[in-house]
Enzyme design. Structure first.
Site, PDB file in Angstrom:
ATOM      1  N   ALA A  61      33.928  48.090  35.434  1.00  0.00           N
ATOM      2  CA  ALA A  61      33.683  46.718  35.872  1.00  0.00           C
ATOM      3  C   ALA A  61      34.977  45.918  36.032  1.00  0.00           C
ATOM      4  CB  ALA A  61      32.781  46.014  34.874  1.00  0.00           C
ATOM      5  N   ALA A 120      36.607  46.914  30.444  1.00  0.00           N
ATOM      6  CA  ALA A 120      37.037  46.541  31.778  1.00  0.00           C
ATOM      7  C   ALA A 120      37.875  47.623  32.425  1.00  0.00           C
ATOM      8  CB  ALA A 120      37.856  45.257  31.700  1.00  0.00           C
ATOM      9  N   CYS A 121      37.857  47.628  33.739  1.00  0.00           N
ATOM     10  CA  CYS A 121      38.678  48.553  34.519  1.00  0.00           C
ATOM     11  C   CYS A 121      40.143  48.436  34.132  1.00  0.00           C
ATOM     12  CB  CYS A 121      38.498  48.244  36.001  1.00  0.00           C
ATOM     13  SG  CYS A 121      39.570  49.138  37.111  1.00  0.00           S
ATOM     14  N   PHE A 122      40.527  47.229  33.725  1.00  0.00           N
ATOM     15  CA  PHE A 122      41.931  46.988  33.417  1.00  0.00           C
ATOM     16  C   PHE A 122      42.317  47.427  32.006  1.00  0.00           C
ATOM     17  CE2 PHE A 122      41.355  44.409  37.107  1.00  0.00           C
ATOM     18  CZ  PHE A 122      42.580  44.456  37.737  1.00  0.00           C
ATOM     19  N   LYS A 136      48.515  46.806  32.688  1.00  0.00           N
ATOM     20  CA  LYS A 136      48.036  47.012  34.056  1.00  0.00           C
ATOM     21  C   LYS A 136      47.924  45.693  34.814  1.00  0.00           C
ATOM     22  CE  LYS A 136      44.168  49.594  36.040  1.00  0.00           C
ATOM     23  NZ  LYS A 136      43.027  50.464  35.675  1.00  0.00           N
TER      24      LYS A 136
END
Lengths: 232, 128
Positions: A61, A120-122, A136
């Site tokens: 996400a 999270a994707c990050f 990131k």
């Protein structure tokens, strides 16, 4: 997502595209196969009135709020293998960010395997990611269909990825994300960032560039369908 | 160097085809492909009974950073899928030619097998 997918279709016909955009209203996007229905608190998301979409690309996400979103769609033959494509696009973004004074680097591929659970994707840089001091700055994902690919991603102007952890059921890893505002110590605009990326793209990818409107977007209601968004 | 078993057939889309008796084939992706994709996190496979034409998309595979389509190298009907990949998609990384297989098909024409790449041609295709 409809427009990015339309670019992918147009790339299958031989076109190559760079699209720079932002989200209005802000939106939470899920990865194509992410188990969002069990991972995130749907009732809370709906109570907060948040927009939600499921991407055609993988990963986890992302909360799209204050960011520059990029999409590159092109024939596979123009860029090459998956890794080469990733590297070429991220190297171009690094060049753009350096023009803005950001000491961005490409994370090398020897880092530990990113965890693929909740969060999270990050939350975890994989090899080839754009980072500052190991954190990131750009989250990207790619899909390949036929002879073309679509890679899109988010360049954080200000960081709000903590919201993804807040919406995650159970414990989630705190994102190690960093934003341009944090790095540069000032507000960074969409206009200056997108202009830097467009300049770097023209320098990296030689050819005849045309600025213009999006190709006609074919009807694809999947991205507006909650059954697709919450399918798993 | 990737593992390219000599007794299998291959496609330029990096699938392998293992022939069994009676026109049944087992399909998966090659060791080279799994290495290119990196850690595989999800494999979306068709239902048993699905009829596929040659080069139909039969599923998708998601690695940490990319989603790719899977193409049917032959025409036929899906008679079994590897359910184990639902729980553990990393089997494709660990053992692409055995535990990481994807679908089993009853093919329509065994003659089509001869149009697939032998191991030596596939090795050349990926530059090895």
């Amino acid at each position: 997502m409809r427009i990015d997918t339309a670019l992918l279709r147009a790339a299958q016909e031989g076109g190559a595209f760079l699209r720079l955009y932002r989200w209005n209203p802000p939106c939470l996007s899920f990865g194509r196969n992410e188990p969002a229905a069990t991972r995130y608190d749907r009732a809370r998301i709906e109570a907060l009135g948040l927009d939600v979409v499921r991407r055609p690309t993988g990963g986890r996400a992302v909360w799209h709020d204050t960011e520059v979103t990029y999409a590159v769609a092109a024939p596979v033959a123009l860029f090459g293998s998956l890794r080469v494509t990733y590297h070429s696009i991220h190297a171009t973004i690094v060049a753009a960010l350096r023009r803005l004074g950001v000491p961005a680097t490409l994370a090398d591929g020897r880092e530990p395997v990113p965890h693929t659970g909740a969060g999270a994707c990050f939350a975890s840089p994989a090899g080839g990611e754009v980072t500052v001091d190991g954190r990131k700055l750009v989250g990207s994902a790619q899909t390949r269909e036929g002879e073309a690919f679509l890679q899109h991603g988010s360049i954080l102007l200000a960081d709000a990825q903590g919201l993804v952890a807040d919406l995650t059921v159970g414990s989630a890893r705190a994102p190690a994300a960093v934003s341009l505002a944090e790095v540069l110590g000032r507000a960074v605009t969409f206009a200056e960032t997108s202009a830097a990326i467009a300049d770097a793209a023209r320098a990296s990818w030689r050819g005849v560039w045309e600025e213009g409107d999006m190709p006609t977007v074919p009807a694809d209601d999947r991205f507006a369908d909650p059954a697709w968004t919450w399918r798993r | 160097m990737s593992n390219i078993p000599a007794d299998l057939r291959y496609t330029e889309e990096h699938e392998y085809i293992r022939s069994e008796a009676g026109g049944v084939v087992i399909i998966g992706i090659t060791d080279y492909a799994q290495g290119e994709l990196g850690d595989i996190v999800y494999v979306d496979l068709p239902d048993v009974g699905t009829s596929l034409a040659r080069m139909d998309v039969f599923g998708t595979i998601e690695a940490v950073k990319a989603v790719s389509e899977l193409f049917s190298p032959l025409a036929g009907e899906v008679i079994e899928i590897n359910d184990a990949l639902d729980k553990d998609p990393s089997l494709v990384n660990k053992d692409p030619y055995d535990d990481g297989w994807m679908i089993k098909m009853q093919i329509r024409s065994e003659g089509e097998l001869n149009e697939l790449l032998p191991a030596s041609d596939y090795a050349q295709h990926i530059g090895e």
